[in-house]
Scaffold this motif. Structure first.
Motif, PDB file in Angstrom:
ATOM      1  N   ASP A  81       0.833  -1.303   0.050  1.00 50.76           N
ATOM      2  CA  ASP A  81       0.075  -0.056   0.026  1.00 50.76           C
ATOM      3  C   ASP A  81       0.871   1.371  -0.019  1.00 50.76           C
ATOM      4  OD1 ASP A  81      -2.435   1.413   0.305  1.00 50.76           O
ATOM      5  OD2 ASP A  81      -1.678   2.005   2.122  1.00 50.76           O
ATOM      6  N   MET A  82       2.109   1.105   0.974  1.00 58.26           N
ATOM      7  CA  MET A  82       3.039   2.777   0.855  1.00 58.26           C
ATOM      8  C   MET A  82       3.650   2.418  -0.401  1.00 58.26           C
ATOM      9  SD  MET A  82       3.659   5.327   2.244  1.00 58.26           S
ATOM     10  CE  MET A  82       3.515   5.579   3.906  1.00 58.26           C
ATOM     11  N   ILE A  83       3.999   1.416  -0.810  1.00 62.52           N
ATOM     12  CA  ILE A  83       4.808   1.473  -2.127  1.00 62.52           C
ATOM     13  C   ILE A  83       3.840   2.013  -2.991  1.00 62.52           C
ATOM     14  CG2 ILE A  83       5.890  -0.189  -3.792  1.00 62.52           C
ATOM     15  CD1 ILE A  83       6.646  -1.861  -1.402  1.00 62.52           C
ATOM     16  N   ALA A  84       2.465   1.661  -3.383  1.00 65.29           N
ATOM     17  CA  ALA A  84       1.754   2.244  -4.216  1.00 65.29           C
ATOM     18  C   ALA A  84       1.608   3.631  -4.087  1.00 65.29           C
ATOM     19  CB  ALA A  84       0.315   1.559  -4.063  1.00 65.29           C
ATOM     20  N   ARG A  85       1.383   4.143  -2.902  1.00 72.39           N
ATOM     21  CA  ARG A  85       1.178   5.486  -2.843  1.00 72.39           C
ATOM     22  C   ARG A  85       2.520   6.422  -3.101  1.00 72.39           C
ATOM     23  NH1 ARG A  85      -0.399   5.985   3.396  1.00 72.39           N
ATOM     24  NH2 ARG A  85      -0.732   8.226   2.929  1.00 72.39           N
ATOM     25  N   ALA A  86       3.696   5.731  -2.752  1.00 79.54           N
ATOM     26  CA  ALA A  86       4.911   6.313  -3.316  1.00 79.54           C
ATOM     27  C   ALA A  86       4.974   6.701  -4.718  1.00 79.54           C
ATOM     28  CB  ALA A  86       6.044   5.785  -2.593  1.00 79.54           C
ATOM     29  N   ARG A  87       4.508   5.329  -5.377  1.00 74.67           N
ATOM     30  CA  ARG A  87       4.567   5.310  -6.882  1.00 74.67           C
ATOM     31  C   ARG A  87       3.740   6.371  -7.625  1.00 74.67           C
ATOM     32  NH1 ARG A  87       2.262   1.120 -10.753  1.00 74.67           N
ATOM     33  NH2 ARG A  87       3.523   1.341 -12.818  1.00 74.67           N
ATOM     34  N   ALA A  88       2.502   6.705  -6.739  1.00 74.40           N
ATOM     35  CA  ALA A  88       1.575   7.628  -7.360  1.00 74.40           C
ATOM     36  C   ALA A  88       2.136   8.856  -7.263  1.00 74.40           C
ATOM     37  CB  ALA A  88       0.481   7.431  -6.686  1.00 74.40           C
ATOM     38  N   LEU A  89       2.899   9.155  -6.114  1.00 71.55           N
ATOM     39  CA  LEU A  89       3.519  10.677  -5.837  1.00 71.55           C
ATOM     40  C   LEU A  89       4.635  10.805  -7.117  1.00 71.55           C
ATOM     41  CD1 LEU A  89       4.360  12.945  -4.406  1.00 71.55           C
ATOM     42  CD2 LEU A  89       6.067  11.506  -3.128  1.00 71.55           C
ATOM     43  N   LEU A  90       5.429   9.840  -7.470  1.00 65.26           N
ATOM     44  CA  LEU A  90       6.249   9.519  -8.450  1.00 65.26           C
ATOM     45  C   LEU A  90       5.815  10.096  -9.778  1.00 65.26           C
ATOM     46  CD1 LEU A  90       8.991   7.231  -7.140  1.00 65.26           C
ATOM     47  CD2 LEU A  90       9.017   9.731  -7.159  1.00 65.26           C
ATOM     48  N   GLY A  91       4.572   9.322  -9.952  1.00 68.98           N
ATOM     49  CA  GLY A  91       3.682   9.375 -11.189  1.00 68.98           C
ATOM     50  C   GLY A  91       3.074  10.714 -11.341  1.00 68.98           C
ATOM     51  N   ARG A  92       2.850  11.688 -10.212  1.00 65.23           N
ATOM     52  CA  ARG A  92       2.154  12.908 -10.442  1.00 65.23           C
ATOM     53  C   ARG A  92       3.544  13.789 -10.722  1.00 65.23           C
ATOM     54  NH1 ARG A  92      -0.471  11.290  -6.027  1.00 65.23           N
ATOM     55  NH2 ARG A  92       0.577  11.965  -4.612  1.00 65.23           N
ATOM     56  N   TYR A  93       4.685  13.593 -10.194  1.00 66.67           N
ATOM     57  CA  TYR A  93       6.031  14.284 -10.555  1.00 66.67           C
ATOM     58  C   TYR A  93       5.980  13.958 -12.195  1.00 66.67           C
ATOM     59  CZ  TYR A  93       7.189  15.442  -5.709  1.00 66.67           C
ATOM     60  OH  TYR A  93       7.026  15.725  -4.402  1.00 66.67           O
ATOM     61  N   GLU A  94       6.156  12.946 -12.714  1.00 63.86           N
ATOM     62  CA  GLU A  94       6.335  12.520 -13.991  1.00 63.86           C
ATOM     63  C   GLU A  94       5.467  13.399 -14.852  1.00 63.86           C
ATOM     64  OE1 GLU A  94       6.666   8.579 -17.088  1.00 63.86           O
ATOM     65  OE2 GLU A  94       6.062   8.444 -15.057  1.00 63.86           O
ATOM     66  N   ASP A  95       3.901  13.363 -14.416  1.00 62.10           N
ATOM     67  CA  ASP A  95       3.169  14.172 -15.110  1.00 62.10           C
ATOM     68  C   ASP A  95       3.617  15.461 -15.145  1.00 62.10           C
ATOM     69  OD1 ASP A  95       1.810  11.575 -15.568  1.00 62.10           O
ATOM     70  OD2 ASP A  95       0.253  12.005 -14.141  1.00 62.10           O
ATOM     71  N   LEU A  96       3.658  15.995 -14.425  1.00 61.42           N
ATOM     72  CA  LEU A  96       4.269  17.373 -14.062  1.00 61.42           C
ATOM     73  C   LEU A  96       5.265  17.773 -15.087  1.00 61.42           C
ATOM     74  CD1 LEU A  96       4.001  20.427 -12.731  1.00 61.42           C
ATOM     75  CD2 LEU A  96       5.813  19.539 -11.217  1.00 61.42           C
ATOM     76  N   TRP A  97       6.279  16.826 -14.966  1.00 61.95           N
ATOM     77  CA  TRP A  97       7.432  17.293 -15.865  1.00 61.95           C
ATOM     78  C   TRP A  97       7.027  16.679 -17.510  1.00 61.95           C
ATOM     79  CZ3 TRP A  97      11.177  20.412 -15.149  1.00 61.95           C
ATOM     80  CH2 TRP A  97      11.657  20.738 -13.777  1.00 61.95           C
ATOM     81  N   ARG A  98       6.311  15.828 -17.802  1.00 62.31           N
ATOM     82  CA  ARG A  98       6.072  15.567 -19.087  1.00 62.31           C
ATOM     83  C   ARG A  98       5.090  16.676 -19.733  1.00 62.31           C
ATOM     84  NH1 ARG A  98       7.009  10.591 -21.092  1.00 62.31           N
ATOM     85  NH2 ARG A  98       7.431   9.062 -19.395  1.00 62.31           N
ATOM     86  N   SER A  99       4.257  17.399 -18.835  1.00 61.78           N
ATOM     87  CA  SER A  99       3.446  18.391 -19.499  1.00 61.78           C
ATOM     88  C   SER A  99       4.187  19.697 -19.384  1.00 61.78           C
ATOM     89  CB  SER A  99       2.468  18.713 -18.121  1.00 61.78           C
ATOM     90  OG  SER A  99       2.773  19.375 -16.990  1.00 61.78           O
ATOM     91  N   ARG A 100       5.295  19.976 -18.917  1.00 64.22           N
ATOM     92  CA  ARG A 100       6.399  21.148 -19.100  1.00 64.22           C
ATOM     93  C   ARG A 100       7.160  20.662 -20.471  1.00 64.22           C
ATOM     94  NH1 ARG A 100       8.547  22.880 -13.135  1.00 64.22           N
ATOM     95  NH2 ARG A 100       6.366  23.640 -12.469  1.00 64.22           N
ATOM     96  N   VAL A 101       7.818  19.573 -20.575  1.00 64.05           N
ATOM     97  CA  VAL A 101       8.340  19.126 -21.801  1.00 64.05           C
ATOM     98  C   VAL A 101       7.465  19.384 -22.854  1.00 64.05           C
ATOM     99  CG1 VAL A 101       9.327  17.171 -22.864  1.00 64.05           C
ATOM    100  CG2 VAL A 101      10.053  17.819 -20.743  1.00 64.05           C
ATOM    101  N   ASP A 102       6.048  18.992 -22.882  1.00 63.62           N
ATOM    102  CA  ASP A 102       5.293  19.128 -23.854  1.00 63.62           C
ATOM    103  C   ASP A 102       5.037  20.748 -24.279  1.00 63.62           C
ATOM    104  OD1 ASP A 102       5.088  16.452 -24.039  1.00 63.62           O
ATOM    105  OD2 ASP A 102       3.057  16.264 -23.014  1.00 63.62           O
ATOM    106  N   ARG A 103       4.850  21.344 -23.436  1.00 58.99           N
ATOM    107  CA  ARG A 103       4.695  23.036 -23.479  1.00 58.99           C
ATOM    108  C   ARG A 103       5.890  23.228 -24.233  1.00 58.99           C
ATOM    109  NH1 ARG A 103       2.123  23.242 -18.339  1.00 58.99           N
ATOM    110  NH2 ARG A 103       4.107  24.073 -17.592  1.00 58.99           N
ATOM    111  N   LEU A 104       7.097  23.018 -23.831  1.00 59.14           N
ATOM    112  CA  LEU A 104       8.315  23.596 -24.450  1.00 59.14           C
ATOM    113  C   LEU A 104       8.371  23.049 -25.787  1.00 59.14           C
ATOM    114  CD1 LEU A 104      11.133  24.911 -23.899  1.00 59.14           C
ATOM    115  CD2 LEU A 104      11.976  22.518 -23.115  1.00 59.14           C
ATOM    116  N   ASP A 105       8.146  21.661 -26.185  1.00 56.80           N
ATOM    117  CA  ASP A 105       8.103  21.183 -27.470  1.00 56.80           C
ATOM    118  C   ASP A 105       7.021  22.266 -28.325  1.00 56.80           C
ATOM    119  OD1 ASP A 105       9.946  19.412 -26.982  1.00 56.80           O
ATOM    120  OD2 ASP A 105       8.489  17.493 -26.790  1.00 56.80           O
TER     121      ASP A 105
END
Length: 113
Positions: A81-105
């Motif tokens: 459960d905690m591993i899934a919660r940590a993974r979800a947090l990292l997924g949110r960071y990844e989504d944030l950075w992907r959206s920034r890269v997409d905007r830059l592109d």
């Protein structure tokens, strides 16, 4: 009952601190595969039993593993459960950075005037 999904800043700090060491990441991996005694974990590392206990304690404080007593042994298992919660947090960071890269592109693809 609603499961808590968001991690507090304190929990995030403990998780990243726990995962910052290769030994703790290995202990977590091993306890994901199956529950193991602290003694069995310690046998595979070139460090004292007490040092392995301290690594397990850091993982336990981060709620990444659960330790329980069975007779004289202390058994450790990963907490999915905690591993899934940590993974979800990292997924949110990844989504944030992907959206920034997409905007830059998109900005770079705009024709110059």
């Amino acid at each position: 009952m609603v499961a808590q999904t968001e991690l507090s800043d304190e929990q995030i700090d403990r998780v990243f601190h726990a995962l910052a060491t290769a030994t703790r990441r290995d202990i977590l991996r091993r306890t994901l595969e199956r529950e193991q005694s602290v003694s069995a974990l310690a046998a595979d590392y070139d460090m004292s039993f007490a040092a392995v206990q301290k690594h397990v304690a850091v993982l336990e404080a981060a709620e990444l593993v659960v330790k329980r007593a069975e007779g004289r042994e202390r058994l450790v298992r990963a907490d999915p459960d905690m591993i899934a919660r940590a993974r979800a947090l990292l997924g949110r960071y990844e989504d944030l950075w992907r959206s920034r890269v997409d905007r830059l592109d998109a900005l770079l693809a705009e024709p110059e005037h």
